[in-house]
Every structure is written in structure tokens, then in C-alpha cells.
Scaffold this active site. Sequence first.
Site, PDB file in Angstrom:
ATOM      1  N   ARG A 126       4.297 117.672 -15.490  1.00  0.00           N
ATOM      2  CA  ARG A 126       5.650 117.981 -15.183  1.00  0.00           C
ATOM      3  C   ARG A 126       6.120 119.552 -14.373  1.00  0.00           C
ATOM      4  O   ARG A 126       6.772 119.716 -14.195  1.00  0.00           O
ATOM      5  CB  ARG A 126       6.475 118.010 -16.256  1.00  0.00           C
ATOM      6  CG  ARG A 126       6.497 116.743 -17.205  1.00  0.00           C
ATOM      7  CD  ARG A 126       8.143 116.486 -17.481  1.00  0.00           C
ATOM      8  NE  ARG A 126       7.885 115.067 -18.280  1.00  0.00           N
ATOM      9  CZ  ARG A 126       6.809 115.119 -19.867  1.00  0.00           C
ATOM     10  NH1 ARG A 126       6.803 115.591 -20.122  1.00  0.00           N
ATOM     11  NH2 ARG A 126       7.224 113.495 -20.047  1.00  0.00           N
ATOM     12  N   ASN A 251      14.495 122.288  12.906  1.00  0.00           N
ATOM     13  CA  ASN A 251      13.572 121.180  13.780  1.00  0.00           C
ATOM     14  C   ASN A 251      13.613 121.171  15.081  1.00  0.00           C
ATOM     15  O   ASN A 251      13.385 120.322  16.023  1.00  0.00           O
ATOM     16  CB  ASN A 251      14.225 119.692  13.606  1.00  0.00           C
ATOM     17  CG  ASN A 251      13.150 119.249  11.693  1.00  0.00           C
ATOM     18  OD1 ASN A 251      11.870 119.634  11.578  1.00  0.00           O
ATOM     19  ND2 ASN A 251      14.122 119.051  11.040  1.00  0.00           N
ATOM     20  N   HIS A 254      11.394 119.432  17.423  1.00  0.00           N
ATOM     21  CA  HIS A 254      10.693 118.749  16.559  1.00  0.00           C
ATOM     22  C   HIS A 254      10.513 117.146  16.635  1.00  0.00           C
ATOM     23  O   HIS A 254       9.833 115.731  16.557  1.00  0.00           O
ATOM     24  CB  HIS A 254      10.503 118.828  14.863  1.00  0.00           C
ATOM     25  CG  HIS A 254       9.801 120.283  14.953  1.00  0.00           C
ATOM     26  ND1 HIS A 254       9.886 121.379  15.013  1.00  0.00           N
ATOM     27  CD2 HIS A 254       8.974 120.361  13.571  1.00  0.00           C
ATOM     28  CE1 HIS A 254       8.872 122.295  14.387  1.00  0.00           C
ATOM     29  NE2 HIS A 254       8.582 121.718  13.695  1.00  0.00           N
TER      30      HIS A 254
END
Length: 373
Positions: A126, A251, A254
Site C-alpha cells: 500500500r 501539455n 503535446h
Amino acid sequence: MTQPPVHTLSVDLPQGGYPIWIGTGILGQLGPRLGELASATSAVVIADAQVAELFASQVEESLRQWVPCVHRLVFPPGEESKSVRQAERLWQQLLDLGTDRRAVVVALGGGVTGDLAGFVAATFARGIRLVQVPTTLLAQVDSSVGGKVGINLPGAKNIVGAFWQPLAVLIDTAVLDSLPANQYRAGLAEVVKYGVILDADFFAYVEQNTQALGQRRPEVLQTIIARSCQLKAQVVAQDERETSGLRAVLNYGHTFAHALESAGQYSRWLHGEAVSLGMNCAALLARRLGRVDQAFCLRQGRLLEELELPVRLPPGLDHQRLLELMHHDKKAQAGRLRFVLPRRLGQVELVEGVPSQEVLAALAEAEQFPPQA
Ligand SMILES: NC(=O)c1ccc[n+]([C@@H]2O[C@H](COP(=O)([O-])OP(=O)(O)OC[C@H]3O[C@@H](n4cnc5c(N)ncnc54)[C@H](O)[C@@H]3O)[C@@H](O)[C@H]2O)c1
Ligand SMILES: [Zn+2]
């Protein structure tokens, strides 16, 4: 012996921040520095075979000054390793080593290692602590900052993953000496991106230092890496989980780049090369929409060219197909085309609903550089 100086940045997040240490010849400082920050029972260095060969011994020696028990796990270099299969192998190996939750994973390598080892750290037991030691320029200015980790499924990049912030990031510019030229240049595309989206002065600094960058001069590398990390960290701090849309500015270029990478089967261009082409396409699109002028497109394109990055789209690409790929981009909402487009150097905006014919026209224009007035 005097230690090389280290520049420390801090990434501030609501749940607590972490340091980014930047310097030249500082790999050996990793263990002692971590010792000032935290305690651990063991450290597991995860690296691809190529990077392990180059740097793992030095990193492990340094880590032994911090923890008594240091292990190494190695996987084959390349994007294909960002897979469920490799993640499973690493989980199993961590289990076999008796790794407990007081251990630390040290991701030593490029973006593939950071993403894969980071994902394994985020999920094993975890979640165990992670230290990033990026060794490509792309990883040093981009992937090691921001906490995104993950792996691919066939046909879907980065689709399984987590947000998992590191305990610390150590960036040694000296490791870049052995990086192949094309990989190095690909990292510079993301550096130019930060200038265009957020910081015109930084863009000018890169313009003034293209020669020094070509020579990988340490002081200039430290400056561009530190500024890039700082800019990315600021964006991430405001939008850690990409909920407000602010992180979308990262971005820039992108949407085009992802379509090009996909059309090129992820082998024709390195990511940074596709980003360079994509930023030129985005600039031309912005010009068509009346958002920037010719001078902007020229200035951005010239800098990319000086850094030996591609700006001209090769003839013969299927533009219609690229458009379809953009419609299917993860970041397109309900098939509507959205682009991060420049307003001026240092400022971009998210623009929704861009008409397809403008995108096609920008792609056609991008086959020439300098663009026609
Ligand atoms: N998590 C993020 O936020 C984020 C952001 C951008 C990119 N990425 C991911 O990063 C990955 C690409 O990373 P990359 O370009 O660093 O590729 P990479 O990790 O595959 O490294 C490229 C090659 O360089 C070699 N290498 C690494 N360091 C070296 C050194 N110092 N000297 C010599 N060779 C060295 C590696 O062995 C590898 O063969 C992609 O999977 C992408 O999805 C993630
Ligand atoms: Zn990128």
C-alpha cells in the site's frame, strides 16, 4: 575533500513538501543527505540494466552511509518495461527481499524507471517511500517532478498509475555526460516549453545559451534544470491531481505530439522531438486563430532549430489521421478538440472547440519553416 555545491529547491504541497537537490558530481551525497531527512531499514535501488551498469555502484555506496541494507533490482531498458509484467516481477522481488514499509525505493534512471519504480513503490504494501534520482534530461526537468507514476497497457500509455510524491529528488548534471545526443536534445524541448508557457525571461536565457547547452556546460545545465523544476513544481502545487485544469498548460505542444508519436508507432520520434514539432504546430495554429504573430512563430522555431530539434513536419504524413488521433487523445473532452495555445511568450491558454479545418491548415503550414508570412 570539499563537496560540490548543491542548490536546493523545495516543492510545497498541502500534505508536506520535499527537496530537490541539484548539483554536478553530487551522486555520492545521496545517502548522507537522506540521512538528514529520514530513517529507513533498507533501500532498494531500481534501475534499467544500462543505467545500473553506469551508476548503481556509486549510488549504493552512498546509500550504505545511510542504511545498512541496500539492494538492487534491474529490468531491461525501454518503454516496453513500463508493463504489468515488469511491475509484477518487481513486486515479487520486493517481497522475496522481505521489504517492509520502512524501506525506501530509489528510482535511478530515466522517465521509464521513474514511472515504473515509482508505481511499484506507490502500490507495494500500500505504498512505500520513493526517492527519485533522474538520469536523463527529460527525467530531470519533467518526469521526476510532479508525482505522476505509472505503467502502460497494450495500446494505452500511462493508463494505470498513481500520484505518489517522492521523499526527495537528487539531480546530478554530471550523469548527463553519457546520455546519447538525441536523448539529450529531446529533454531540451521540454525546457523550451517551460519558457514559452510560463517564463519569457527563461526563454531568452535559453536563447542566449544555446552554445553552452550544446556543450552540456554544468553551470548552464544547473540553471535550466533548476528553473524548469521550479516552474513545474509551481504548477503542480496549484493543481496536484490535474483537477482545476491549471496543470494542463504543461501539455503545450503535446496534443500534436501525442498524435505524431502514435502515428509514428512510438519509434519514429522521441517524445521530445515530437514535442518540438508539436510546439511549432501549436504556434502556427495560434497564429491562424489570431492569438500570436509571425514573429512569435519564428522566434520559437529558430530556438528549437538551434537546439537541433525538428520543427518542420515531414511531407507525406496523413493529416486527417493525425486529426482523428487528436480527437481520441485522453485530454480531448467528449471528442472536442482542446489545445494549449500561446498568447505571447510566457503565457498560454486552454482553447476549446478549435475547428478541425484550422488544425489541418496548421499541419499543412508546418511542413515549411520559416512559415510563410
Ligand atoms: N511521470 C511524468 O510526469 C512523466 C513526464 C514525462 C515523461 N514521462 C515518461 O518518461 C518516459 C521517457 O523517459 P526517458 O526519455 O527518460 O526514457 P528512458 O527512461 O527510457 O531513458 C532513455 C534511455 O537512456 C538510457 N539512459 C538513462 N540515463 C542515462 C545516462 N545518464 N547515460 C546514458 N544512458 C542513459 C536508458 O537506459 C534508456 O535506454 C516515458 O515513458 C514517459 O511516459 C513521465
Ligand atoms: Zn512531454
